[in-house]
Design a protein around this motif. Structure first.
Motif, PDB file in Angstrom:
ATOM      1  N   ALA A 212       7.248 -31.316  44.297  1.00  0.00           N
ATOM      2  CA  ALA A 212       7.516 -32.444  43.408  1.00  0.00           C
ATOM      3  C   ALA A 212       8.332 -32.050  42.179  1.00  0.00           C
ATOM      4  O   ALA A 212       9.283 -32.756  41.816  1.00  0.00           O
ATOM      5  CB  ALA A 212       6.209 -33.097  42.983  1.00  0.00           C
ATOM      6  N   LEU A 213       7.997 -30.957  41.524  1.00  0.00           N
ATOM      7  CA  LEU A 213       8.735 -30.552  40.327  1.00  0.00           C
ATOM      8  C   LEU A 213      10.197 -30.230  40.647  1.00  0.00           C
ATOM      9  O   LEU A 213      11.095 -30.781  39.996  1.00  0.00           O
ATOM     10  CB  LEU A 213       8.046 -29.374  39.629  1.00  0.00           C
ATOM     11  CG  LEU A 213       8.764 -28.847  38.382  1.00  0.00           C
ATOM     12  CD1 LEU A 213       8.845 -29.920  37.298  1.00  0.00           C
ATOM     13  CD2 LEU A 213       8.064 -27.608  37.854  1.00  0.00           C
ATOM     14  N   PRO A 214      10.492 -29.370  41.628  1.00  0.00           N
ATOM     15  CA  PRO A 214      11.907 -29.123  41.938  1.00  0.00           C
ATOM     16  C   PRO A 214      12.655 -30.399  42.353  1.00  0.00           C
ATOM     17  O   PRO A 214      13.800 -30.610  41.938  1.00  0.00           O
ATOM     18  CB  PRO A 214      11.857 -28.114  43.088  1.00  0.00           C
ATOM     19  CG  PRO A 214      10.557 -27.420  42.915  1.00  0.00           C
ATOM     20  CD  PRO A 214       9.617 -28.471  42.390  1.00  0.00           C
ATOM     21  N   ALA A 215      12.013 -31.244  43.154  1.00  0.00           N
ATOM     22  CA  ALA A 215      12.662 -32.499  43.559  1.00  0.00           C
ATOM     23  C   ALA A 215      12.942 -33.374  42.339  1.00  0.00           C
ATOM     24  O   ALA A 215      14.022 -33.965  42.218  1.00  0.00           O
ATOM     25  CB  ALA A 215      11.794 -33.244  44.568  1.00  0.00           C
TER      26      ALA A 215
ATOM     27  N   VAL B  47      16.588 -34.752  40.988  1.00  0.00           N
ATOM     28  CA  VAL B  47      16.826 -36.171  40.720  1.00  0.00           C
ATOM     29  C   VAL B  47      17.273 -36.371  39.272  1.00  0.00           C
ATOM     30  O   VAL B  47      18.196 -37.141  38.996  1.00  0.00           O
ATOM     31  CB  VAL B  47      15.554 -37.007  41.034  1.00  0.00           C
ATOM     32  CG1 VAL B  47      15.675 -38.431  40.517  1.00  0.00           C
ATOM     33  CG2 VAL B  47      15.285 -36.998  42.532  1.00  0.00           C
ATOM     34  N   TRP B  48      16.652 -35.671  38.352  1.00  0.00           N
ATOM     35  CA  TRP B  48      17.008 -35.766  36.937  1.00  0.00           C
ATOM     36  C   TRP B  48      18.446 -35.309  36.713  1.00  0.00           C
ATOM     37  O   TRP B  48      19.208 -35.956  35.997  1.00  0.00           O
ATOM     38  CB  TRP B  48      16.026 -34.933  36.130  1.00  0.00           C
ATOM     39  CG  TRP B  48      16.184 -34.976  34.641  1.00  0.00           C
ATOM     40  CD1 TRP B  48      16.773 -35.952  33.890  1.00  0.00           C
ATOM     41  CD2 TRP B  48      15.730 -33.992  33.719  1.00  0.00           C
ATOM     42  NE1 TRP B  48      16.701 -35.643  32.557  1.00  0.00           N
ATOM     43  CE2 TRP B  48      16.066 -34.433  32.425  1.00  0.00           C
ATOM     44  CE3 TRP B  48      15.061 -32.789  33.862  1.00  0.00           C
ATOM     45  CZ2 TRP B  48      15.774 -33.700  31.276  1.00  0.00           C
ATOM     46  CZ3 TRP B  48      14.761 -32.073  32.712  1.00  0.00           C
ATOM     47  CH2 TRP B  48      15.113 -32.516  31.451  1.00  0.00           C
ATOM     48  N   ALA B  49      18.836 -34.187  37.315  1.00  0.00           N
ATOM     49  CA  ALA B  49      20.197 -33.680  37.158  1.00  0.00           C
ATOM     50  C   ALA B  49      21.219 -34.664  37.726  1.00  0.00           C
ATOM     51  O   ALA B  49      22.271 -34.896  37.124  1.00  0.00           O
ATOM     52  CB  ALA B  49      20.332 -32.313  37.829  1.00  0.00           C
ATOM     53  N   ILE B  50      20.904 -35.261  38.861  1.00  0.00           N
ATOM     54  CA  ILE B  50      21.820 -36.238  39.465  1.00  0.00           C
ATOM     55  C   ILE B  50      21.906 -37.490  38.599  1.00  0.00           C
ATOM     56  O   ILE B  50      22.996 -38.015  38.346  1.00  0.00           O
ATOM     57  CB  ILE B  50      21.368 -36.588  40.902  1.00  0.00           C
ATOM     58  CG1 ILE B  50      21.567 -35.378  41.810  1.00  0.00           C
ATOM     59  CG2 ILE B  50      22.121 -37.805  41.436  1.00  0.00           C
ATOM     60  CD1 ILE B  50      20.906 -35.506  43.177  1.00  0.00           C
ATOM     61  N   ALA B  51      20.766 -37.964  38.091  1.00  0.00           N
ATOM     62  CA  ALA B  51      20.724 -39.191  37.297  1.00  0.00           C
ATOM     63  C   ALA B  51      21.438 -39.051  35.959  1.00  0.00           C
ATOM     64  O   ALA B  51      21.947 -40.031  35.417  1.00  0.00           O
ATOM     65  CB  ALA B  51      19.277 -39.623  37.081  1.00  0.00           C
TER      66      ALA B  51
ATOM     67  N   GLU C 294      27.648 -26.768  40.886  1.00  0.00           N
ATOM     68  CA  GLU C 294      28.593 -27.256  39.868  1.00  0.00           C
ATOM     69  C   GLU C 294      28.075 -28.518  39.178  1.00  0.00           C
ATOM     70  O   GLU C 294      28.769 -29.515  39.050  1.00  0.00           O
ATOM     71  CB  GLU C 294      29.975 -27.487  40.482  1.00  0.00           C
ATOM     72  CG  GLU C 294      30.577 -26.213  41.029  1.00  0.00           C
ATOM     73  CD  GLU C 294      31.949 -26.422  41.640  1.00  0.00           C
ATOM     74  OE1 GLU C 294      32.058 -27.243  42.588  1.00  0.00           O
ATOM     75  OE2 GLU C 294      32.888 -25.762  41.170  1.00  0.00           O
ATOM     76  N   SER C 295      26.839 -28.439  38.707  1.00  0.00           N
ATOM     77  CA  SER C 295      26.182 -29.567  38.059  1.00  0.00           C
ATOM     78  C   SER C 295      26.156 -29.366  36.542  1.00  0.00           C
ATOM     79  O   SER C 295      25.366 -28.561  36.036  1.00  0.00           O
ATOM     80  CB  SER C 295      24.744 -29.694  38.576  1.00  0.00           C
ATOM     81  OG  SER C 295      24.006 -30.584  37.767  1.00  0.00           O
TER      82      SER C 295
ATOM     83  N   LEU D 260      21.562 -29.340  30.555  1.00  0.00           N
ATOM     84  CA  LEU D 260      20.418 -30.162  30.167  1.00  0.00           C
ATOM     85  C   LEU D 260      19.134 -29.711  30.872  1.00  0.00           C
ATOM     86  O   LEU D 260      18.164 -29.316  30.224  1.00  0.00           O
ATOM     87  CB  LEU D 260      20.693 -31.642  30.491  1.00  0.00           C
ATOM     88  CG  LEU D 260      19.550 -32.628  30.232  1.00  0.00           C
ATOM     89  CD1 LEU D 260      19.263 -32.728  28.737  1.00  0.00           C
ATOM     90  CD2 LEU D 260      19.886 -34.002  30.802  1.00  0.00           C
ATOM     91  N   VAL D 261      19.126 -29.750  32.182  1.00  0.00           N
ATOM     92  CA  VAL D 261      17.905 -29.496  32.939  1.00  0.00           C
ATOM     93  C   VAL D 261      17.435 -28.048  32.789  1.00  0.00           C
ATOM     94  O   VAL D 261      16.275 -27.798  32.432  1.00  0.00           O
ATOM     95  CB  VAL D 261      18.087 -29.880  34.425  1.00  0.00           C
ATOM     96  CG1 VAL D 261      16.854 -29.520  35.233  1.00  0.00           C
ATOM     97  CG2 VAL D 261      18.403 -31.372  34.552  1.00  0.00           C
ATOM     98  N   SER D 262      18.306 -27.079  33.054  1.00  0.00           N
ATOM     99  CA  SER D 262      17.886 -25.664  32.993  1.00  0.00           C
ATOM    100  C   SER D 262      17.408 -25.240  31.608  1.00  0.00           C
ATOM    101  O   SER D 262      16.364 -24.580  31.505  1.00  0.00           O
ATOM    102  CB  SER D 262      19.013 -24.753  33.480  1.00  0.00           C
ATOM    103  OG  SER D 262      19.254 -24.971  34.852  1.00  0.00           O
TER     104      SER D 262
END
Length: 160
Positions: free
Chosen positions: A16-19, A23-27, A107-108, A114-116
């Motif tokens: 759940a956390l990695p997914a 999703v957060w990075a894509i959004a 390449e995000s 943001l996420v990392s």
């Protein structure tokens, strides 16, 4: 029931956390118009190295700590062998490396900028706000050894 709790907790952090982070990075991709690193191949290597750290930390906790790498079900023994001889928190360091490596490889911009960084801050907050105190409470502050790679002790003296 305890086994179900362990399974559920493990699934939360392994699936759940990695997914959720993906999703957060894509959004947030459209709102983070920052440059990506041009070294896609390096991202794969960082992610693989991070996965190695993460897995070696888990194996060491299971093998030497006689427990699971889970905060609510902590190992019974303080571990200073294996990867823990060199690094105090290889699971968190490895997870941050996997996040950053995957973001670079894919390449995000949002994953990189943001996420990392927020995953790294979250892991740091967990270690400093909870785990450090829990380890001292369970094992005593004198039994906690500093690993080979660690920060120097807090001191007001001049560096040498």
């Amino acid at each position: 029931m305890k086994l179900f709790g362990k399974f559920l907790y493990g699934a939360l952090f392994v699936v759940a956390l990695p997914a959720g982070l993906v999703v957060w990075a894509i959004a947030t991709a459209a709102v983070v118009p920052l440059p990506v690193l041009p070294y896609v191949w390096a991202g794969y290597w960082v992610a693989v190295a991070g996965l190695g750290l993460l897995l070696s930390g888990m194996v060491a906790l299971i093998k030497y700590g006689r427990g699971l790498p889970m905060n609510p079900y902590p190992p019974a023994v303080y571990v200073t062998r294996g990867i823990y001889r060199f690094l105090a928190h290889p699971i968190y360091v490895g997870f941050v490396m996997v996040c950053l490596g995957a973001a670079v490889a894919l390449e995000s911009p949002s994953g990189i900028w943001l996420v990392s960084p927020l995953v790294a801050l979250g892991a740091t907050a967990l270690v400093l706000g909870y785990e450090r105190h829990d380890l001292r409470r369970r094992f005593g502050s004198t039994s906690i050894e500093k690993p080979v790679i660690s920060l120097p002790p807090d001191s007001s003296s001049s560096p040498t």
